[in-house]
Design an enzyme around this catalytic site. Structure first.
Site, PDB file in Angstrom:
ATOM      1  N   PRO A  14      -8.872 148.005 -37.936  1.00  0.00           N
ATOM      2  CA  PRO A  14     -10.144 148.084 -38.649  1.00  0.00           C
ATOM      3  C   PRO A  14     -11.195 147.106 -38.128  1.00  0.00           C
ATOM      4  CG  PRO A  14      -8.456 147.066 -40.015  1.00  0.00           C
ATOM      5  CD  PRO A  14      -7.753 147.629 -38.822  1.00  0.00           C
ATOM      6  N   ASN A  15     -12.425 147.605 -38.118  1.00  0.00           N
ATOM      7  CA  ASN A  15     -13.631 146.836 -37.767  1.00  0.00           C
ATOM      8  C   ASN A  15     -13.770 146.536 -36.280  1.00  0.00           C
ATOM      9  OD1 ASN A  15     -14.635 146.569 -40.515  1.00  0.00           O
ATOM     10  ND2 ASN A  15     -12.868 145.245 -40.833  1.00  0.00           N
ATOM     11  N   ARG A  22     -20.545 142.750 -34.468  1.00  0.00           N
ATOM     12  CA  ARG A  22     -19.871 142.023 -35.539  1.00  0.00           C
ATOM     13  C   ARG A  22     -19.618 140.564 -35.163  1.00  0.00           C
ATOM     14  NH1 ARG A  22     -13.344 142.601 -36.082  1.00  0.00           N
ATOM     15  NH2 ARG A  22     -13.235 141.606 -38.107  1.00  0.00           N
ATOM     16  N   TYR A  27     -16.307 136.950 -31.972  1.00  0.00           N
ATOM     17  CA  TYR A  27     -15.698 138.017 -31.174  1.00  0.00           C
ATOM     18  C   TYR A  27     -16.429 138.330 -29.873  1.00  0.00           C
ATOM     19  CZ  TYR A  27     -13.093 138.748 -35.482  1.00  0.00           C
ATOM     20  OH  TYR A  27     -12.294 138.568 -36.575  1.00  0.00           O
ATOM     21  N   ASN A  78      -4.007 145.582 -31.241  1.00  0.00           N
ATOM     22  CA  ASN A  78      -4.809 144.638 -32.013  1.00  0.00           C
ATOM     23  C   ASN A  78      -5.022 145.286 -33.370  1.00  0.00           C
ATOM     24  OD1 ASN A  78      -6.509 142.879 -33.243  1.00  0.00           O
ATOM     25  ND2 ASN A  78      -8.044 142.819 -31.596  1.00  0.00           N
ATOM     26  N   ALA A  81      -7.316 143.038 -39.194  1.00  0.00           N
ATOM     27  CA  ALA A  81      -6.869 142.421 -40.451  1.00  0.00           C
ATOM     28  C   ALA A  81      -5.499 142.925 -40.894  1.00  0.00           C
ATOM     29  CB  ALA A  81      -7.902 142.676 -41.543  1.00  0.00           C
ATOM     30  N   GLU A 102       1.102 142.206 -28.967  1.00  0.00           N
ATOM     31  CA  GLU A 102       0.046 141.990 -29.966  1.00  0.00           C
ATOM     32  C   GLU A 102      -1.065 141.175 -29.326  1.00  0.00           C
ATOM     33  OE1 GLU A 102       1.449 140.338 -33.690  1.00  0.00           O
ATOM     34  OE2 GLU A 102      -0.460 139.273 -33.996  1.00  0.00           O
ATOM     35  N   HIS A 104      -5.198 139.486 -29.784  1.00  0.00           N
ATOM     36  CA  HIS A 104      -6.353 139.162 -30.625  1.00  0.00           C
ATOM     37  C   HIS A 104      -7.435 138.549 -29.759  1.00  0.00           C
ATOM     38  CE1 HIS A 104      -4.110 139.930 -34.265  1.00  0.00           C
ATOM     39  NE2 HIS A 104      -3.113 139.257 -33.717  1.00  0.00           N
ATOM     40  N   ARG A 111      -8.579 129.553 -37.465  1.00  0.00           N
ATOM     41  CA  ARG A 111      -9.438 130.171 -38.480  1.00  0.00           C
ATOM     42  C   ARG A 111      -8.802 130.007 -39.880  1.00  0.00           C
ATOM     43  NH1 ARG A 111     -11.009 135.941 -36.472  1.00  0.00           N
ATOM     44  NH2 ARG A 111     -12.586 135.642 -38.087  1.00  0.00           N
TER      45      ARG A 111
HETATM   46  C1  DQA Z   1      -8.626 139.903 -34.830  1.00  0.00           C
HETATM   47  C2  DQA Z   1      -8.261 138.738 -35.758  1.00  0.00           C
HETATM   48  C3  DQA Z   1      -8.060 139.217 -37.175  1.00  0.00           C
HETATM   49  O1  DQA Z   1      -7.767 138.108 -38.039  1.00  0.00           O
HETATM   50  C4  DQA Z   1      -9.299 139.902 -37.702  1.00  0.00           C
HETATM   51  O2  DQA Z   1      -9.073 140.431 -38.990  1.00  0.00           O
HETATM   52  C5  DQA Z   1      -9.820 140.940 -36.783  1.00  0.00           C
HETATM   53  C6  DQA Z   1      -9.805 140.683 -35.346  1.00  0.00           C
HETATM   54  C7  DQA Z   1      -8.962 139.421 -33.410  1.00  0.00           C
HETATM   55  O3  DQA Z   1      -8.921 140.251 -32.490  1.00  0.00           O
HETATM   56  O4  DQA Z   1      -9.306 138.254 -33.211  1.00  0.00           O
HETATM   57  O5  DQA Z   1     -10.310 141.980 -37.210  1.00  0.00           O
HETATM   58  O6  DQA Z   1      -7.491 140.760 -34.734  1.00  0.00           O
END
Ligand code: DQA
Length: 153
Positions: A14-15, A22, A27, A78, A81, A102, A104, A111
């Site tokens: 998501p997102n 964003r 990011y 990735n 959340a 995995e 990020h 954080r």
């Molecule tokens: C994320 C880190 C997560 O905590 C966050 O919710 C994201 C992006 C990252 O790529 O840094 O949506 O996965």
């Protein structure tokens, strides 16, 4: 891989469709489309086929993981959340039994505390975090090495 070209499913949670718009301070400015172009270029060199899926819906990500065995040999994930919350996604990855890395963009450990725990990481072959878009590229390199490991060639 018996000489076959390995296939990797790249999952974005998501997102991540909002990358470039964003929270740029966290990011960066690069869009998801641009990251996918860079991954595709690297995949050519690594002799991998990539399939991309971004979803804001937990069930859609679970469905994709469930359908991965037989189609893909590994996953680059990735989960955004859902990394920190989704028992369902973790269970799907456990059931699929495929190696996954995995990744990020940010470093969740510097954080908020709720980002410090990943439900997926204990099942992952490896985790790459904090390098921005390069986390994806480094993760794909690691996964390629794993898929080409002796005994699997
Ligand atoms: C994320 C880190 C997560 O905590 C966050 O919710 C994201 C992006 C990252 O790529 O840094 O949506 O996965």
């Amino acid at each position: 891989m018996n000489g076959r070209r390995a296939s990797v499913l790249v999952l974005h949670g998501p997102n991540l469709n909002l990358l470039g718009l964003r929270e740029k301070a966290v990011y960066g400015e690069e869009t998801l489309a641009s990251i996918e172009v860079r991954l595709s270029e690297l995949a050519q060199n690594l002799n991998l086929d990539l399939t991309f899926l971004q979803s804001n819906h937990e069930g859609a990500l679970v469905d994709a993981v469930q359908s991965a065995p037989g189609r893909h040999q590994g996953l680059l994930v990735n989960a955004g959340a859902y990394t920190h919350t989704s028992v369902a996604l973790r269970d799907a990855l456990a059931a699929a039994g495929l190696p996954f890395v995995e990744v990020h963009l940010s470093n969740p450990f510097v954080r908020e505390a709720f980002r410090h725990r990943s439900l997926l990481a204990p099942l992952a072959a490896g985790v790459v975090l904090g390098f921005g878009a390069a986390s994806y590229l480094l993760g794909l390199r690691g996964l390629a090495d794993l898929l080409a490991a002796p005994g699997d060639t």
